[in-house]
Enzyme design. Structure first.
Site, PDB file in Angstrom:
ATOM      1  N   HIS A 471      36.615  39.028  30.911  1.00 50.62           N
ATOM      2  CA  HIS A 471      37.121  40.065  31.137  1.00 50.62           C
ATOM      3  C   HIS A 471      38.465  40.296  30.468  1.00 50.62           C
ATOM      4  O   HIS A 471      39.120  41.439  30.365  1.00 50.62           O
ATOM      5  CB  HIS A 471      37.218  40.796  32.383  1.00 50.62           C
ATOM      6  CG  HIS A 471      37.188  42.143  32.687  1.00 50.62           C
ATOM      7  ND1 HIS A 471      37.855  43.040  31.733  1.00 50.62           N
ATOM      8  CD2 HIS A 471      36.769  43.081  33.865  1.00 50.62           C
ATOM      9  CE1 HIS A 471      37.477  44.267  32.505  1.00 50.62           C
ATOM     10  NE2 HIS A 471      36.890  44.256  33.767  1.00 50.62           N
ATOM     11  N   TYR A 586      37.856  52.629  44.158  1.00 53.61           N
ATOM     12  CA  TYR A 586      38.312  52.572  42.758  1.00 53.61           C
ATOM     13  C   TYR A 586      37.585  52.967  41.549  1.00 53.61           C
ATOM     14  O   TYR A 586      36.312  52.603  41.717  1.00 53.61           O
ATOM     15  CB  TYR A 586      38.561  51.029  42.703  1.00 53.61           C
ATOM     16  CG  TYR A 586      39.279  50.632  41.061  1.00 53.61           C
ATOM     17  CD1 TYR A 586      40.432  50.098  41.165  1.00 53.61           C
ATOM     18  CD2 TYR A 586      38.430  50.611  40.070  1.00 53.61           C
ATOM     19  CE1 TYR A 586      40.951  49.638  40.055  1.00 53.61           C
ATOM     20  CE2 TYR A 586      38.884  50.018  38.739  1.00 53.61           C
ATOM     21  CZ  TYR A 586      40.184  49.607  38.947  1.00 53.61           C
ATOM     22  OH  TYR A 586      40.812  49.155  37.698  1.00 53.61           O
ATOM     23  N   THR A 599      43.416  50.518  31.002  1.00 54.47           N
ATOM     24  CA  THR A 599      42.545  51.373  31.981  1.00 54.47           C
ATOM     25  C   THR A 599      43.755  51.754  33.049  1.00 54.47           C
ATOM     26  O   THR A 599      44.832  51.348  33.276  1.00 54.47           O
ATOM     27  CB  THR A 599      41.706  50.585  33.077  1.00 54.47           C
ATOM     28  OG1 THR A 599      42.383  49.190  33.586  1.00 54.47           O
ATOM     29  CG2 THR A 599      40.635  49.846  32.044  1.00 54.47           C
TER      30      THR A 599
END
Length: 775
Positions: A471, A586, A599
């Site tokens: 990630h 979230y 993000t």
């Protein structure tokens, strides 16, 4: 032996009368072609760098400006207002040139300077236009006159065929929100989670922070925003990902799946050959910048910075923090199969191997019956365990000899490929098939994915495929863009023979895959320790894949509401029914309309959504639909604020980092950053809708992807809206938590979706009567 002979460019034999030298023309030809391809790549990159560097102008526009200035000089008109004469007077080599040559050279220099000035002016104008975000707050289907004029100007300055990186220099910087706005929105977001006493206490702490030290921290953050390309992204990558010392398997890495209903071939090697070749095609277009820039809602370009590290990238473990290592022009990949590692070359004579050639190479690996070397079977478990033991083992046991050579082969590979010995994929006749498929992609056996690689391609023995993605280097939409291209190319451009093999001729003279060598006796205890920890984490993951096909995007849009808002409110209702309480929620949103944006968080649990969920559980409440619309409108506004740089969580995160670096203690920031996200959600967007015509090929739908639970007692929910009539949910939690159950939550989501739809059906019945509704 034929492969071994072709691996060298020449052979020689010592004879009594001298040396008999035999050159291999075929190998020398491949060396020559490889060199030509390498120089061609450099030339293309150089050309693309120029095109992106002068964007939104073009190199040909320089010639136009030069010709215009030269023509005016020839006509004895001075458009420079004396600047050409000034340049001529300061030329360092004018004594070696005639007066006419000096004039022409000065005119060219002035024209070039004018051209560069115009480029900067156009780029600044485009940046100012892209800083306007009023369009995103307008109602769907309604566009104001000012927005139409703005959109026309953006299109005019965007050029006809922009490259992937053309807009990078024209994208605006991410703005720093005001402290007052951030504190106000934060308090608003936690109001439904706190009782009156708790909220009053939080309000007091927040106001104290706003007075001091917030102004001081904000000044440092403002300064960084002027200096850096993005005031969030580098800290986000470092502190959220690279400084994490816990396992990245499940906790950080995520996955994406194959087509849901279609498997183009059940031959494992053939599917691997086609998919790898499609990835190489994608990489070639990526290196040349030939992919069209993705545009937010089809209107404005988004940042392409994250694409650069898709291939040839590895997360290198460190004691205090990891490092993302990115290389260029690596021409091999490493394949894992039944405990063995193989190095496979992807190029021959300057070209990609054809799918049929790749199939042959992978089939050779599948046919190899050699046993793993001691410790080799579970070696990749090192990347699944804690980072510090892996970092120490890497320095101690992999810094020299065959271990160093083999580890370098993995870490410098284009990507990692696992030829899995299991069969997975969605099967409607098999219970939990989608759940097991998801768990396999997320963690596998804990030692058959190299979790540090930018991505691991997994090809199962039944022909199904999937990807496990690290990630830190990028977010899910980046990998999703490549995956959409690969699946479409595999099925509709490359294809397979009637027997299921990859198409094309086979070069049997290809050098066979090379088995990597290891010397791991002293490292086996560390490997086993990492494996035991990883296995404990993997066994605790509870997954449920939910295919919701009662209705989809088409019907939701006919209800005149946002599909994302509809689903998020269904999740809030489902969670309220599941735990009888609300939680901090979230939802990932992107900030890629800004340079190097990644993000932002949308806090989906609001006072409006809580009021709606409570109303749905109250049989006496008659205004449920009105409450739904208010909550949906609130959610949409929060999502738009997040996209346009006015979210609160990245701002609070950066304020916290500044406070730690200045050694300023802030109870408010400490409490904010420690709050658990018990419901973590994300939508997987479809970005290239033109690649597969779902109306013509309705079975060729993607299954989306997912991630592990963020909180020990919470849920992780990823969803993808596919076509008009399907929504796929990927739900994760932990078995160790008595409060969660992924299957139960999936059923709650399904019922919540149906119950919200029933509100609109009831409204339709009141408006048009039951007969027309039934019709």
């Amino acid at each position: 032996m034929a492969e071994a002979h072709q691996a060298v460019g020449f052979q020689f034999t010592v004879r009594p009368d001298g040396i008999d030298l035999h050159l291999s023309r075929e190998v020398l030809k491949h060396i020559y072609l490889s060199g030509v391809t390498s120089w061609r790549k450099r030339a293309i990159r150089f050309k693309n760098d120029i095109l992106a560097g002068v964007y939104p102008a073009s190199p040909s526009s320089w010639l136009f400006v030069v010709v215009a200035i030269m023509s005016s000089v020839y006509a004895r008109i001075d458009p420079s207002m004396g600047m050409i004469d000034s340049i001529k007077a300061t030329l360092p080599v004018r004594s070696f040139m005639t007066v006419q040559t000096q004039t022409w050279l000065s005119a060219v220099l002035f024209a070039t300077a004018l051209w560069l000035t115009l480029i900067l002016l156009l780029r600044y104008t485009l940046k100012m236009l892209l800083s306007y975000h009023g369009w995103i707050f307008e109602s769907h289907g309604k566009m104001s006159v000012s927005t139409r004029i703005w959109l026309s100007l953006v299109k005019m300055l965007s050029g006809r065929r922009p490259l992937l990186y053309s807009f990078q220099a024209s994208l605006p910087r991410l703005p720093v929100p005001s402290v007052d706005d951030t504190i106000r929105r934060y308090l608003e977001s936690v109001r439904p989670l706190l009782d009156d006493e708790q909220y009053t206490q939080m309000e007091t702490v927040a106001n104290e922070f706003k007075k001091d030290p917030a102004p001081k921290l904000q000044k440092f953050l403002k300064f960084k925003s002027w200096w850096a390309a993005n005031y969030v992204s580098d800290w986000w990558e470092e502190y959220i990902y690279l400084r994490g010392r816990s396992p990245i398997m499940v906790n950080s890495n995520f996955y994406t799946m194959d087509l849901l209903y279609v498997t183009p071939t059940h031959r494992q090697a053939a599917r691997a050959g086609n998919v790898v070749h499609a990835m190489l095609q994608y990489r070639r277009k990526l290196e040349r910048g030939e992919h069209a820039p993705i545009k937010a809602l089809g209107k404005v370009p988004m940042c392409s910075f994250q694409y650069e590290r898709m291939f040839n990238t590895t997360r290198i473990p460190g004691i205090e923090k990891d490092l993302v290592q990115h290389l260029k022009d690596r021409k091999h990949l490493v394949v894992y199969h039944r405990g063995r590692f193989f190095k496979v070359w992807l190029y021959l004579g300057g070209r990609h191997l054809w799918p049929s050639e790749l199939e042959m190479q992978f089939q050779r690996i599948l046919n190899d019956t050699s046993a793993p070397q001691p410790g080799e079977m579970k070696l990749a478990a090192l990347t699944a365990g804690n980072r510090i033991p892996w970092a120490r083992a890497r320095v101690k046991y992999f810094s020299e000899g065959v271990n160093k050579t083999s580890l370098e082969a993995i870490e410098t590979a284009s990507f990692f490929l696992t030829l899995d010995d299991e069969a997975h994929g969605y099967d409607a006749e098999k219970l939990r098939s989608l759940d097991l498929y998801a768990k396999s992609l997320l963690h596998g056996k804990c030692y058959d994915r190299w979790f540090d690689k930018s991505f691991t391609l997994v090809v199962y023995k039944n022909g199904k495929v999937g990807v496990n993605i690290e990630h830190s280097w990028a977010d899910a939409p980046i990998m999703g863009h490549m995956w959409e291209y690969v699946l479409a190319t595999d099925c509709f451009h490359l294809g397979y023979t009637e027997e299921g093999h990859s198409k094309g001729d086979i070069n049997k003279g290809l050098m066979a895959p090379t088995k990597l060598q290891w010397d791991l006796p002293e490292c086996q205890e560390i490997i086993e320790g990492s494996y035991r920890l990883a296995k404990e984490i993997a066994d605790d993951v509870d997954f449920h894949g939910c295919l919701f096909d009662d209705f989809g995007k088409g019907l939701i849009k006919r209800c005149r509401t946002s599909p994302d808002a509809f689903i998020q409110l269904a999740l809030q209702l489902a969670h309220f029914r599941d735990k009888e309480e609300f939680c901090l929620t979230y939802e990932a949103s992107m900030t890629r309309m800004f340079r190097e944006g990644r993000t932002e968080t949308v806090r989906s649990c609001t006072c409006e959504s809580a009021a709606f969920a409570r109303a749905m559980e109250d049989p006496n409440m008659s205004e449920r639909l009105d409450l739904f619309r208010k909550a949906a409108e609130k959610h949409q506004n929060l999502y738009r604020l997040a996209m346009t740089g006015s979210g609160i969580d990245r701002h609070l995160f950066c304020l916290y980092i500044v406070s730690k670096r200045l050694q300023i203690d802030s109870p408010f920031l400490k409490q904010v950053l420690s709050e658990p996200w018990r419901l973590s959600t994300s939508q997987t967007p479809q970005q290239q809708l033109n690649l597969i015509d779902l109306q013509k090929f309705p079975k060729y739908v993607g299954a989306g992807g997912g991630f592990g639970p963020v909180a020990d007692d919470g849920y992780g929910v990823s969803y993808i809206i596919v076509g008009e009539d399907l929504i796929t949910f990927h739900i994760s939690s932990k078995f160790s938590s008595p409060e969660t159950d992924s299957y139960r939550f999936g059923q709650n989501i399904r019922q919540a979706m149906l119950d919200i739809r029933a509100l609109f059906q009831l409204k339709e019945k009141k408006n048009v009567g039951p007969e027309l509704v039934q019709k």
